[in-house]
Write a protein that holds these residues in place. Structure first.
Motif, PDB file in Angstrom:
ATOM      1  N   VAL A  31       0.882  -1.135  -0.068  1.00 17.30           N
ATOM      2  CA  VAL A  31       0.237  -0.123   0.040  1.00 17.30           C
ATOM      3  C   VAL A  31       0.802   1.228   0.055  1.00 17.30           C
ATOM      4  O   VAL A  31       0.518   2.177  -0.687  1.00 17.30           O
ATOM      5  CB  VAL A  31      -0.968   0.010   1.318  1.00 17.30           C
ATOM      6  CG1 VAL A  31      -1.563   1.360   1.365  1.00 17.30           C
ATOM      7  CG2 VAL A  31      -1.976  -1.054   1.197  1.00 17.30           C
ATOM      8  N   GLY A  55       2.503   1.548  -3.622  1.00 16.64           N
ATOM      9  CA  GLY A  55       1.371   2.346  -4.458  1.00 16.64           C
ATOM     10  C   GLY A  55       0.729   3.471  -4.446  1.00 16.64           C
ATOM     11  O   GLY A  55       0.752   4.410  -5.274  1.00 16.64           O
ATOM     12  N   PHE A  56       0.747   3.972  -2.949  1.00 14.81           N
ATOM     13  CA  PHE A  56       0.056   5.247  -2.619  1.00 14.81           C
ATOM     14  C   PHE A  56       1.232   6.289  -2.970  1.00 14.81           C
ATOM     15  O   PHE A  56       0.760   7.449  -3.508  1.00 14.81           O
ATOM     16  CB  PHE A  56      -0.315   5.344  -1.252  1.00 14.81           C
ATOM     17  CG  PHE A  56      -0.898   6.523  -0.783  1.00 14.81           C
ATOM     18  CD1 PHE A  56      -2.377   6.774  -1.298  1.00 14.81           C
ATOM     19  CD2 PHE A  56      -0.344   7.611  -0.046  1.00 14.81           C
ATOM     20  CE1 PHE A  56      -2.994   7.740  -0.902  1.00 14.81           C
ATOM     21  CE2 PHE A  56      -0.971   8.879   0.085  1.00 14.81           C
ATOM     22  CZ  PHE A  56      -2.364   8.881  -0.204  1.00 14.81           C
ATOM     23  N   PRO A  99       0.545  -5.433  -6.800  1.00 19.38           N
ATOM     24  CA  PRO A  99      -0.362  -4.751  -6.064  1.00 19.38           C
ATOM     25  C   PRO A  99       0.055  -3.169  -5.907  1.00 19.38           C
ATOM     26  O   PRO A  99      -0.784  -2.297  -5.787  1.00 19.38           O
ATOM     27  CB  PRO A  99       0.030  -5.192  -4.550  1.00 19.38           C
ATOM     28  CG  PRO A  99       1.206  -6.125  -4.835  1.00 19.38           C
ATOM     29  CD  PRO A  99       1.416  -6.382  -6.204  1.00 19.38           C
ATOM     30  N   VAL A 115      -2.920  -0.539  -6.894  1.00 24.10           N
ATOM     31  CA  VAL A 115      -3.136   0.686  -5.514  1.00 24.10           C
ATOM     32  C   VAL A 115      -3.040   1.968  -6.236  1.00 24.10           C
ATOM     33  O   VAL A 115      -3.861   2.865  -5.799  1.00 24.10           O
ATOM     34  CB  VAL A 115      -2.173   0.372  -4.420  1.00 24.10           C
ATOM     35  CG1 VAL A 115      -2.358   1.720  -3.562  1.00 24.10           C
ATOM     36  CG2 VAL A 115      -2.594  -0.929  -3.659  1.00 24.10           C
ATOM     37  N   SER A 142      -6.127   3.071  -8.440  1.00 23.47           N
ATOM     38  CA  SER A 142      -7.327   2.929  -7.752  1.00 23.47           C
ATOM     39  C   SER A 142      -7.328   4.402  -6.900  1.00 23.47           C
ATOM     40  O   SER A 142      -8.320   5.124  -6.671  1.00 23.47           O
ATOM     41  CB  SER A 142      -7.513   2.104  -6.825  1.00 23.47           C
ATOM     42  OG  SER A 142      -6.481   1.580  -5.891  1.00 23.47           O
ATOM     43  N   ALA A 170      -7.339   2.396  -1.757  1.00 28.30           N
ATOM     44  CA  ALA A 170      -6.073   1.810  -1.763  1.00 28.30           C
ATOM     45  C   ALA A 170      -6.366   0.253  -0.915  1.00 28.30           C
ATOM     46  O   ALA A 170      -5.926  -0.715  -1.409  1.00 28.30           O
ATOM     47  CB  ALA A 170      -5.019   2.499  -1.352  1.00 28.30           C
ATOM     48  N   TRP A 171      -6.658   0.552   0.499  1.00 23.73           N
ATOM     49  CA  TRP A 171      -7.027  -0.573   1.270  1.00 23.73           C
ATOM     50  C   TRP A 171      -8.091  -1.788   0.666  1.00 23.73           C
ATOM     51  O   TRP A 171      -7.613  -2.925   0.861  1.00 23.73           O
ATOM     52  CB  TRP A 171      -7.557  -0.140   2.667  1.00 23.73           C
ATOM     53  CG  TRP A 171      -6.587   0.591   3.402  1.00 23.73           C
ATOM     54  CD1 TRP A 171      -6.593   1.994   3.775  1.00 23.73           C
ATOM     55  CD2 TRP A 171      -5.247   0.014   4.004  1.00 23.73           C
ATOM     56  NE1 TRP A 171      -5.418   1.991   4.632  1.00 23.73           N
ATOM     57  CE2 TRP A 171      -4.462   1.016   4.616  1.00 23.73           C
ATOM     58  CE3 TRP A 171      -4.562  -1.167   4.017  1.00 23.73           C
ATOM     59  CZ2 TRP A 171      -3.421   0.997   5.301  1.00 23.73           C
ATOM     60  CZ3 TRP A 171      -3.787  -1.603   4.475  1.00 23.73           C
ATOM     61  CH2 TRP A 171      -2.865  -0.535   5.235  1.00 23.73           C
ATOM     62  N   ILE A 201      -6.152  -3.363  -2.294  1.00 23.74           N
ATOM     63  CA  ILE A 201      -5.032  -4.193  -2.191  1.00 23.74           C
ATOM     64  C   ILE A 201      -5.488  -5.751  -1.282  1.00 23.74           C
ATOM     65  O   ILE A 201      -5.178  -6.673  -1.454  1.00 23.74           O
ATOM     66  CB  ILE A 201      -4.238  -3.457  -0.974  1.00 23.74           C
ATOM     67  CG1 ILE A 201      -2.728  -4.358  -0.887  1.00 23.74           C
ATOM     68  CG2 ILE A 201      -4.800  -3.420   0.416  1.00 23.74           C
ATOM     69  CD1 ILE A 201      -1.968  -4.446  -2.060  1.00 23.74           C
TER      70      ILE A 201
END
Length: 294
Positions: A104, A107-108, A162, A166, A169, A227-228, A231
């Motif tokens: 996460v 990706g974030f 992932p 993330v 999204s 994101a959560w 994932i």
């Protein structure tokens, strides 16, 4: 002799008056520290009381439903608590949580950097806005499940899977929030940066990022929530570790208490990030706004 006595009488009133705080035996600095600590305790109580009341209602309501239903598909609170404590005491929980947080976070971070650049450019240049507007709209409307499935197909069981899911999204919501914040930035500040010919880095550091703090944090909250969700889907379908993978294992075993326990632990991590990280960081970085308002 009379002259000496009179002089002493004149001096005594000036020296007899105690300094501030001497009468109570508490130094002024200590008193200020105690008052500040008392204010923080009261503020914490005001913020924690509604949360505690909500949790009490939630737990109590669940227990009533579980007892009245008498179904194994709705475990009561002691059963969920027992499963939760079993999970927390196992090293597997921390390994899975660490893997999920890493994915996460990467990706974030990718989504955040992309959104800052694209969002500010959309707010400043009309052509860029029209160019990226369809992409943002598509990104907002495509379900997270689609991104998860596509990334599993494209990248397989790898870290890229992932991270890209993330980022795809979270980036649209972040970009839209930063774009709206850019449009709302004071035009006088933008004109000043243009007149003084600020470099791109100087403008970003001293104009855009401070002005966009509310938009950044609101977008970050929305982006993290998306994101959560993504994932978990990615880890369910295409990974062999992580919280989503463990949730899928509990679902396959028809262990409802285990599913609820992993979900509650996941929600607890989100609460820590929100209340312990995001809100603290927002207060710290937003102090200059309160100072200028005063």
């Amino acid at each position: 002799m009379t002259h000496h006595t009179t002089a002493m009488a004149e001096v005594r009133p000036a020296t007899a008056e105690p300094p501030p705080g001497a009468g109570s035996g508490t130094p002024p600095a200590t008193a200020r520290t105690r008052r500040a600590l008392s204010r923080r305790v009261r503020a914490f109580g005001r913020g924690a009381l509604p949360v505690a009341a909500f949790l009490l209602v939630l737990v109590g309501g669940w227990q009533i439903v579980a007892v009245r239903s008498g179904s194994v598909l709705i475990p009561d609170v002691p059963a969920v608590w027992s499963a939760l404590t079993d999970i927390v005491t196992q090293p597997l929980f921390y390994d899975s949580l660490g893997a999920t947080l890493l994915r996460v976070g990467l990706g974030f971070a990718l989504a955040f950097v992309t959104a800052v650049v694209v969002g500010i450019a959309m707010g400043r240049v009309e052509f860029v806005r029209r160019f990226f507007e369809p992409a943002v709209l598509i990104g907002l409307t495509v379900p997270g499940l689609v991104w998860a499935l596509l990334c599993v197909i494209w990248f397989g069981v790898s870290l890229t899977n992932p991270v890209v899911a993330v980022a795809l999204s979270a980036a649209p919501a972040l970009t839209l929030s930063i774009y709206q914040g850019t449009r709302a930035t004071d035009s006088a500040l933008r004109e000043m940066a243009h007149v003084y010919r600020f470099s791109v880095w100087t403008s970003l550091r001293y104009l855009w990022l401070p002005s966009l703090l509310p938009a950044l944090f609101s977008g970050a909250r929305l982006g993290l929530s998306l994101a959560w969700k993504v994932i978990v889907l990615v880890e369910m379908f295409g990974m062999s570790s992580g919280v989503g993978y463990e949730l899928n294992n509990q679902f396959a075993a028809q262990n409802v208490a285990g599913v609820l326990s992993w979900t509650l632990l996941f929600a607890a991590v989100l609460a820590v990030l929100e209340y312990g990280v995001l809100q603290s960081l927002e207060r710290r970085l937003g102090r200059w706004r309160k100072a200028t308002a005063v």
